[in-house]
Design a protein around this motif. Structure first.
Motif, mmCIF file in Angstrom:
data_model
loop_
_atom_site.group_PDB
_atom_site.id
_atom_site.type_symbol
_atom_site.label_atom_id
_atom_site.label_comp_id
_atom_site.label_asym_id
_atom_site.label_seq_id
_atom_site.Cartn_x
_atom_site.Cartn_y
_atom_site.Cartn_z
ATOM 1 N N THR A 38 -5.098 -3.065 9.116
ATOM 2 C CA THR A 38 -4.203 -2.556 8.069
ATOM 3 C C THR A 38 -2.739 -2.840 8.403
ATOM 4 O OG1 THR A 38 -5.765 -0.788 7.500
ATOM 5 C CG2 THR A 38 -3.473 -0.483 6.831
ATOM 6 N N VAL A 39 -2.350 -2.585 9.634
ATOM 7 C CA VAL A 39 -0.968 -2.855 10.050
ATOM 8 C C VAL A 39 -0.681 -4.350 10.017
ATOM 9 C CG1 VAL A 39 0.649 -2.729 11.987
ATOM 10 C CG2 VAL A 39 -0.774 -0.753 11.420
ATOM 11 N N ALA A 40 -1.652 -5.164 10.450
ATOM 12 C CA ALA A 40 -1.475 -6.615 10.406
ATOM 13 C C ALA A 40 -1.326 -7.105 8.960
ATOM 14 C CB ALA A 40 -2.660 -7.310 11.067
ATOM 15 N N ALA A 41 -2.107 -6.519 8.061
ATOM 16 C CA ALA A 41 -2.003 -6.887 6.650
ATOM 17 C C ALA A 41 -0.628 -6.518 6.097
ATOM 18 C CB ALA A 41 -3.097 -6.185 5.842
ATOM 19 N N GLY A 42 -0.084 -5.386 6.559
ATOM 20 C CA GLY A 42 1.255 -4.997 6.140
ATOM 21 C C GLY A 42 2.295 -6.023 6.553
ATOM 22 N N ALA A 43 2.139 -6.570 7.757
ATOM 23 C CA ALA A 43 3.064 -7.609 8.222
ATOM 24 C C ALA A 43 2.907 -8.886 7.405
ATOM 25 C CB ALA A 43 2.833 -7.886 9.700
ATOM 26 N N LEU A 44 1.661 -9.249 7.095
ATOM 27 C CA LEU A 44 1.416 -10.457 6.317
ATOM 28 C C LEU A 44 1.965 -10.331 4.899
ATOM 29 C CD1 LEU A 44 -2.249 -11.302 7.414
ATOM 30 C CD2 LEU A 44 -0.163 -12.548 8.010
ATOM 31 N N ALA A 77 13.438 -0.484 -4.241
ATOM 32 C CA ALA A 77 12.701 -0.856 -3.026
ATOM 33 C C ALA A 77 11.597 0.148 -2.684
ATOM 34 C CB ALA A 77 13.668 -1.015 -1.853
ATOM 35 N N PRO A 78 11.811 1.479 -2.848
ATOM 36 C CA PRO A 78 10.719 2.416 -2.567
ATOM 37 C C PRO A 78 9.498 2.197 -3.457
ATOM 38 C CG PRO A 78 12.810 3.572 -2.600
ATOM 39 C CD PRO A 78 13.076 2.186 -3.112
ATOM 40 N N LEU A 79 9.704 1.732 -4.686
ATOM 41 C CA LEU A 79 8.580 1.413 -5.562
ATOM 42 C C LEU A 79 7.760 0.274 -4.968
ATOM 43 C CD1 LEU A 79 6.984 1.595 -8.224
ATOM 44 C CD2 LEU A 79 8.695 0.068 -9.248
ATOM 45 N N VAL A 80 8.454 -0.728 -4.445
ATOM 46 C CA VAL A 80 7.760 -1.832 -3.771
ATOM 47 C C VAL A 80 6.966 -1.289 -2.586
ATOM 48 C CG1 VAL A 80 8.047 -4.016 -2.549
ATOM 49 C CG2 VAL A 80 9.532 -3.469 -4.489
ATOM 50 N N GLY A 81 7.584 -0.372 -1.840
ATOM 51 C CA GLY A 81 6.895 0.234 -0.709
ATOM 52 C C GLY A 81 5.653 1.000 -1.133
ATOM 53 N N ALA A 82 5.742 1.693 -2.256
ATOM 54 C CA ALA A 82 4.581 2.441 -2.755
ATOM 55 C C ALA A 82 3.439 1.496 -3.134
ATOM 56 C CB ALA A 82 4.986 3.293 -3.958
ATOM 57 N N GLY A 98 2.003 0.278 0.093
ATOM 58 C CA GLY A 98 1.251 1.368 0.697
ATOM 59 C C GLY A 98 -0.089 1.581 0.017
ATOM 60 N N ALA A 99 -0.114 1.464 -1.313
ATOM 61 C CA ALA A 99 -1.367 1.624 -2.047
ATOM 62 C C ALA A 99 -2.349 0.506 -1.690
ATOM 63 C CB ALA A 99 -1.094 1.633 -3.547
ATOM 64 N N LEU A 100 -1.846 -0.718 -1.586
ATOM 65 C CA LEU A 100 -2.715 -1.839 -1.203
ATOM 66 C C LEU A 100 -3.261 -1.645 0.208
ATOM 67 C CD1 LEU A 100 -0.636 -4.854 -2.585
ATOM 68 C CD2 LEU A 100 -2.763 -3.933 -3.526
ATOM 69 N N LEU A 101 -2.405 -1.230 1.115
ATOM 70 C CA LEU A 101 -2.839 -1.036 2.494
ATOM 71 C C LEU A 101 -3.758 0.171 2.627
ATOM 72 C CD1 LEU A 101 0.533 -1.793 4.315
ATOM 73 C CD2 LEU A 101 -1.467 -3.284 4.100
ATOM 74 N N GLY A 102 -3.466 1.226 1.867
ATOM 75 C CA GLY A 102 -4.349 2.387 1.872
ATOM 76 C C GLY A 102 -5.730 2.027 1.358
ATOM 77 N N GLY A 103 -5.771 1.184 0.323
ATOM 78 C CA GLY A 103 -7.057 0.730 -0.194
ATOM 79 C C GLY A 103 -7.818 -0.102 0.818
ATOM 80 N N VAL A 110 -0.410 6.807 4.471
ATOM 81 C CA VAL A 110 -0.037 5.392 4.542
ATOM 82 C C VAL A 110 0.903 5.038 3.391
ATOM 83 C CG1 VAL A 110 -0.927 3.032 4.368
ATOM 84 C CG2 VAL A 110 -2.135 4.730 5.753
ATOM 85 N N VAL A 111 0.585 5.508 2.196
ATOM 86 C CA VAL A 111 1.440 5.242 1.033
ATOM 87 C C VAL A 111 2.833 5.823 1.251
ATOM 88 C CG1 VAL A 111 1.752 5.595 -1.438
ATOM 89 C CG2 VAL A 111 -0.537 5.187 -0.520
ATOM 90 N N VAL A 112 2.887 7.043 1.734
ATOM 91 C CA VAL A 112 4.180 7.705 1.962
ATOM 92 C C VAL A 112 4.985 6.977 3.032
ATOM 93 C CG1 VAL A 112 5.270 9.801 2.874
ATOM 94 C CG2 VAL A 112 3.455 9.971 1.163
ATOM 95 N N ALA A 113 4.333 6.563 4.100
ATOM 96 C CA ALA A 113 5.048 5.895 5.194
ATOM 97 C C ALA A 113 5.653 4.575 4.736
ATOM 98 C CB ALA A 113 4.106 5.668 6.373
ATOM 99 N N TRP A 114 4.889 3.781 3.994
ATOM 100 C CA TRP A 114 5.429 2.500 3.540
ATOM 101 C C TRP A 114 6.487 2.693 2.459
ATOM 102 C CZ3 TRP A 114 1.790 1.902 7.028
ATOM 103 C CH2 TRP A 114 1.734 0.699 7.745
ATOM 104 N N THR A 115 6.365 3.743 1.675
ATOM 105 C CA THR A 115 7.407 4.058 0.701
ATOM 106 C C THR A 115 8.683 4.480 1.408
ATOM 107 O OG1 THR A 115 5.723 4.783 -0.896
ATOM 108 C CG2 THR A 115 7.997 5.466 -1.305
#
Length: 251
Positions: A73-79, A41-46, A49-54, A141-146
């Motif tokens: 960015t936060v809205a995209a994370g929810a989507l 699951a942390p890999l998925v988060g990374a 996070g990379a997509l959202l960071g970009g 952002v990458v670290v937080a989502w991971t």
């Protein structure tokens, strides 16, 4: 594929199909696959996070106002996650706020509507995440989502029971061996040193703090509900993501 290779492939597919909207072909769904899925699951988060960071970088480069870039960015994370974890947060907080236990609390979590506790929890989580992302670096952002998805690995460690005999919680609860969970957590903690340039201690400290909060949430869920559910996992994701972002926002 069969054996460990088959479990790994099925688990990786299950992780991405369950935790994201990314176009990954679904595969086998069973306890061995779930064990792999919860471990990675942390890999998925990374990846998220990379997509959202970009996305955040593109918005900033395009001249978007700071808060607008953060909010999008936060809205995209929810989507990208179908709002699944936010829904789990709302249901879990509603059940905890009711002060009921056992089946009575689980019945509240099953209801399709959201109560005032759940609404407040989701609104505050999105508000805090947006404010924190507005000041965060791309690696933060990458670290937080991971870290948010690392919460799933920790919550699904051996010894944590499911609250119901069926459902997502029953499929994944207790599937991750404790040494595996500890090793993966250690890797994420060490990697988090890159989150804040010039402060290599801040990222690891934030991840450790967020995991401590998740452990407390899971223990409380076991006491109140008898174990974990898919909603509790969603709440753990949002708690860890938000807590990590808060810590990384300090300068």
């Amino acid at each position: 594929m069969t054996g460990r290779a088959g479990d790994a492939a099925a688990g990786l597919r299950l992780a991405f199909t369950t935790l994201t909207v990314l176009p990954v072909r679904p595969g086998r769904v069973d306890r061995p696959a779930a064990a792999v899925a919860m471990s990675v699951a942390p890999l998925v988060g990374a990846v998220l996070g990379a997509l959202l960071g970009g996305l955040l970088w593109l918005l900033r480069e395009a001249g978007a106002p700071t808060l607008v870039a953060a909010a999008v960015t936060v809205a995209a994370g929810a989507l990208l996650t179908r709002g699944l974890h936010l829904d789990g947060l709302a249901d879990t907080v509603d059940a905890l706020g009711s002060y009921r236990t056992g089946d009575a609390a689980l019945d509240i979590m099953k209801k399709p509507d959201i109560g005032p506790f759940g609404v407040a929890a989701v609104a505050l989580a999105l508000l805090i995440q947006t404010a924190a992302v507005a000041t965060a670096g791309l690696l933060a952002v990458v670290v937080a989502w991971t870290a948010g998805r690392l919460a799933i690995t920790v919550a699904c460690r051996r010894g944590v029971p499911p609250a119901r005999p069926q459902g997502l919680g029953a499929l994944v609860a207790g599937t991750v061996p404790i040494p595996v969970a500890a090793t993966i957590a250690a890797i994420v903690v060490v990697a988090a040193a890159a989150a804040v340039p010039g402060r290599p201690w801040q990222g690891p400290a934030c991840v450790v703090a967020s995991l401590s909060a998740v452990v407390l949430l899971v223990r409380h869920a076991v006491r109140r509900f008898g174990g974990i559910t898919g909603d509790v996992l969603g709440a753990a994701v949002e708690l860890a993501t938000t807590a990590t972002l808060i810590g990384l926002s300090f300068r």
